[in-house]
Motif scaffolding. Structure first.
Motif, PDB file in Angstrom:
ATOM      1  N   SER A  41      24.893  33.746  21.501  1.00 46.17           N
ATOM      2  CA  SER A  41      26.218  33.647  20.914  1.00 46.17           C
ATOM      3  C   SER A  41      27.090  34.791  21.399  1.00 46.17           C
ATOM      4  O   SER A  41      26.605  35.891  21.668  1.00 46.17           O
ATOM      5  CB  SER A  41      26.129  33.692  19.381  1.00 46.17           C
ATOM      6  OG  SER A  41      27.392  33.863  18.795  1.00 46.17           O
TER       7      SER A  41
ATOM      8  N   THR B 169      23.651  24.112  17.053  1.00 52.84           N
ATOM      9  CA  THR B 169      24.733  25.090  16.999  1.00 52.84           C
ATOM     10  C   THR B 169      25.207  25.244  15.561  1.00 52.84           C
ATOM     11  O   THR B 169      25.381  24.244  14.850  1.00 52.84           O
ATOM     12  CB  THR B 169      25.915  24.635  17.877  1.00 52.84           C
ATOM     13  OG1 THR B 169      25.456  24.442  19.221  1.00 52.84           O
ATOM     14  CG2 THR B 169      27.027  25.668  17.867  1.00 52.84           C
TER      15      THR B 169
ATOM     16  N   GLU C 209      31.189  27.882  12.583  1.00 46.85           N
ATOM     17  CA  GLU C 209      31.883  29.144  12.353  1.00 46.85           C
ATOM     18  C   GLU C 209      32.225  29.255  10.868  1.00 46.85           C
ATOM     19  O   GLU C 209      32.816  28.362  10.280  1.00 46.85           O
ATOM     20  CB  GLU C 209      33.165  29.192  13.191  1.00 46.85           C
ATOM     21  CG  GLU C 209      33.916  30.503  13.112  1.00 46.85           C
ATOM     22  CD  GLU C 209      33.308  31.590  13.986  1.00 46.85           C
ATOM     23  OE1 GLU C 209      33.675  32.756  13.792  1.00 46.85           O
ATOM     24  OE2 GLU C 209      32.481  31.247  14.867  1.00 46.85           O
TER      25      GLU C 209
ATOM     26  N   LYS D  18      28.528  33.063  12.203  1.00 40.92           N
ATOM     27  CA  LYS D  18      29.429  32.721  13.301  1.00 40.92           C
ATOM     28  C   LYS D  18      28.785  31.645  14.176  1.00 40.92           C
ATOM     29  O   LYS D  18      27.601  31.341  14.049  1.00 40.92           O
ATOM     30  CB  LYS D  18      29.757  33.968  14.128  1.00 40.92           C
ATOM     31  CG  LYS D  18      30.316  35.126  13.306  1.00 40.92           C
ATOM     32  CD  LYS D  18      31.533  34.731  12.507  1.00 40.92           C
ATOM     33  CE  LYS D  18      32.050  35.873  11.655  1.00 40.92           C
ATOM     34  NZ  LYS D  18      33.210  35.470  10.808  1.00 40.92           N
ATOM     35  N   LYS D  19      29.574  31.103  15.062  1.00 39.87           N
ATOM     36  CA  LYS D  19      29.069  30.054  15.933  1.00 39.87           C
ATOM     37  C   LYS D  19      28.019  30.622  16.882  1.00 39.87           C
ATOM     38  O   LYS D  19      28.239  31.637  17.546  1.00 39.87           O
ATOM     39  CB  LYS D  19      30.216  29.434  16.732  1.00 39.87           C
ATOM     40  CG  LYS D  19      29.808  28.225  17.551  1.00 39.87           C
ATOM     41  CD  LYS D  19      31.015  27.585  18.231  1.00 39.87           C
ATOM     42  CE  LYS D  19      30.606  26.361  19.032  1.00 39.87           C
ATOM     43  NZ  LYS D  19      31.762  25.722  19.695  1.00 39.87           N
ATOM     44  N   ALA D  20      26.867  29.953  16.927  1.00 39.97           N
ATOM     45  CA  ALA D  20      25.776  30.427  17.774  1.00 39.97           C
ATOM     46  C   ALA D  20      24.917  29.236  18.188  1.00 39.97           C
ATOM     47  O   ALA D  20      24.773  28.261  17.436  1.00 39.97           O
ATOM     48  CB  ALA D  20      24.932  31.467  17.047  1.00 39.97           C
ATOM     49  N   ASP D  21      24.340  29.307  19.373  1.00 41.73           N
ATOM     50  CA  ASP D  21      23.392  28.300  19.857  1.00 41.73           C
ATOM     51  C   ASP D  21      21.978  28.795  19.579  1.00 41.73           C
ATOM     52  O   ASP D  21      21.624  29.931  19.921  1.00 41.73           O
ATOM     53  CB  ASP D  21      23.569  28.065  21.353  1.00 41.73           C
ATOM     54  CG  ASP D  21      24.936  27.476  21.683  1.00 41.73           C
ATOM     55  OD1 ASP D  21      25.422  26.653  20.892  1.00 41.73           O
ATOM     56  OD2 ASP D  21      25.513  27.857  22.718  1.00 41.73           O
TER      57      ASP D  21
ATOM     58  N   THR E 220      20.033  38.476  13.245  1.00 38.02           N
ATOM     59  CA  THR E 220      21.089  37.468  13.127  1.00 38.02           C
ATOM     60  C   THR E 220      20.968  36.785  11.770  1.00 38.02           C
ATOM     61  O   THR E 220      19.957  36.946  11.076  1.00 38.02           O
ATOM     62  CB  THR E 220      20.966  36.425  14.248  1.00 38.02           C
ATOM     63  OG1 THR E 220      19.831  35.579  13.983  1.00 38.02           O
ATOM     64  CG2 THR E 220      20.809  37.097  15.603  1.00 38.02           C
TER      65      THR E 220
END
Length: 496
Positions: free
Chosen positions: A193, A158, A161, A166-169, A262
């Motif tokens: 995400s 992960t 942020e 940004k926060k993403a898996d 992304t």
């Protein structure tokens, strides 16, 4: 996975003697002065200045015991008021990176933070650059099988942020077959995400060499899900290097048509990203990863012994959907074309002297529409034993096509002295004739910087005082705008 990692840690400790090695580094930087405050954009320089107080300290430690590694980073960060407002940065104190890694051939397991580059970055490129506050490193688990010619990697993690990411898996698997400089790899990555559409990227990359010829590249296919629609895209990067008789020919092509990408896709930029300092202050080209096609060609080599020559040309634009056949860059203004060319020569002279000269030009119609031509000169000569002096000059002549072909000039002169024993001193002065630029940040930027290497090169202290021009800092196609700064900067870099 945790049980497997624990078992592997035990095997790693048992397989090696219990010697412990500690390595580390520390980077400290402090700024005190003034910078342009974007909240005062209605005011002219110097009324648009605000106080800048910045402090950052990054301490990284790595402990090795046999095939077991554990490490992390302690961060103390106090951004300036401008960076808090414009970039959304916040104060930070604590351990922001940590990992545990165990290896028993041919298996390597890692838990915690890690960076990763698969192929040429079309499917996955995860990295951190603190200078531009870009951090796509992952916090999770990585397992690798390294048994030549077969290499297999599985990861899940992960992102944190941040400003750019940004926060993403992220979930991915890669199979790579390579031996003796040849190889083929297959990658599949999924990004899930709330900040980005559900994205899946599959790719194949290759590298083959025979005699003087090396060919390499990658092809990726991506699928983006934005309920209820599904969009598909692709990306291609291909290149070749031919080296013979002291010469090298580089040719690279890009066709990035992801549609949506992304921050974990960072393909090769296929143009020169860094060059003369003055160009970085003049809205340099920034890679548009979802939609850009282009190429670069560079020929370099020794004309005669002691004379090294480089010839370069690159061209990029958005896709012209009306084209047929192989996608290629266009010169149509609506497709934001970027063209750059330069020629340089580096001449070695008697008594360890050298001269470097570059002449070039570029033009881009994007956020701004500038045509630029430049000259870059460096002269290096020894001075009193092991000392060295370098003289530098840059000139950029700009035509602003969007402002009635208005013309203005930027110049830089510099003098650097190195005593050959770890002490150096540099004097630089930049000045410009652009009235709009003068309203924002002034028209001249003098500075002095000294650096001292201590402890047999383990510590480097640098002091900067003066004015620093605003501009862009770029890495891997990601750029951050830096505000003009006036004041003192202290930087201490240590290897522990």
């Amino acid at each position: 996975m945790l049980l497997l990692l624990a078992g592997l840690c035990g095997a790693a400790l048992a397989a090696e003697p219990p010697a412990v090695t500690v390595e580390g580094s520390n980077v400290m930087r402090y700024d005190a002065g003034e910078e342009v405050d974007s909240r005062r954009s209605d005011l002219d320089y110097p009324d648009n200045l605000g106080a800048r107080r910045f402090f950052e300290d990054r301490l990284r430690l790595d402990v090795y015991r046999g095939n077991l590694r554990v490490g992390g980073r302690f961060l103390y960060f106090r951004p300036s008021a401008e960076e808090k407002f414009r970039d959304g940065l916040t104060d930070a104190t604590g351990i922001d990176k940590r990992y545990l890694e165990a290896a028993v051939e041919p298996i390597v397991l890692r838990a915690g933070h890690f960076s990763e580059l698969w192929g040429h970055g079309l499917a996955l490129s995860s990295f951190e650059n603190r200078d531009i506050y870009f951090d796509s490193e992952l916090d999770g688990f990585r397992a690798a099988l390294n048994s030549e010619p077969l290499f297999v990697t599985f990861l899940r993690g992960t992102s944190q942020e941040g400003r750019f990411v940004k926060k993403a898996d992220v979930l991915g698997v890669r199979v790579n077959v390579r031996a003796q400089g040849q190889g083929v790899g297959f990658s599949h990555v999924r990004v899930d995400s709330g900040a980005y559409p559900d994205t899946r990227v599959s790719a194949i990359d290759w590298r083959f060499a025979r005699g003087p010829v090396t060919v390499y590249g990658e092809r990726a296919w991506n699928k983006t899900v934005v309920e209820p629609a599904i969009s598909k895209g692709h990306a291609t990067y291909a290149g070749t290097v031919i080296s013979a008789l002291g010469w090298s020919l580089l040719a690279e092509y890009k066709d990035y048509d992801y549609g949506s990408a992304t921050p974990f896709q960072n393909p090769a930029v296929v143009y020169r990203e860094t060059g003369p300092r003055l160009l970085q202050a003049r809205e340099p080209h920034v890679l548009n990863i979802p939609d850009e096609v282009g190429y670069q060609v560079e020929l370099s080599g020794h004309v005669v012994p002691g004379t090294f020559v480089t010839l370069h040309r690159s061209h990029a634009s958005l896709h012209d959907r009306a084209q047929g056949g192989l996608p290629r860059p266009t010169l149509k203004q609506k497709h934001n074309p970027f063209v750059e060319y330069f020629a340089s020569v580096e001449q070695s002279l008697p008594l360890e002297r050298s001269v470097f000269l570059e002449l070039g030009g570029n033009e881009e119609s994007a956020v701004v529409w500038h045509r630029r031509h430049w000259a870059w000169l460096r002269v290096t000569t020894p001075f009193r034993g092991g000392q060295q002096i370098e003289l530098e000059g840059e000139g950029v002549w700009i035509t602003d096509r969007a402002r009635d072909n208005r013309k203005y000039r930027d110049f830089l002169v510099g003098l650097e002295w190195d005593n050959g024993g770890g002490l150096s001193l540099a004097l630089h002065h930049e000045f410009a004739s652009d009235e709009e630029l003068e309203k924002r940040e002034g028209s001249n930027w003098p500075s002095v910087e000294t650096a001292l290497s201590m402890g047999r090169g383990q510590h480097r202290l640098s002091l900067f005082y003066g004015r620093e021009r605003g501009g862009y800092r770029c890495s891997n196609g990601v750029c951050r705008q830096v505000q003009p700064f006036t004041g003192l900067r202290v930087t201490l870099e240590s290897t522990l």
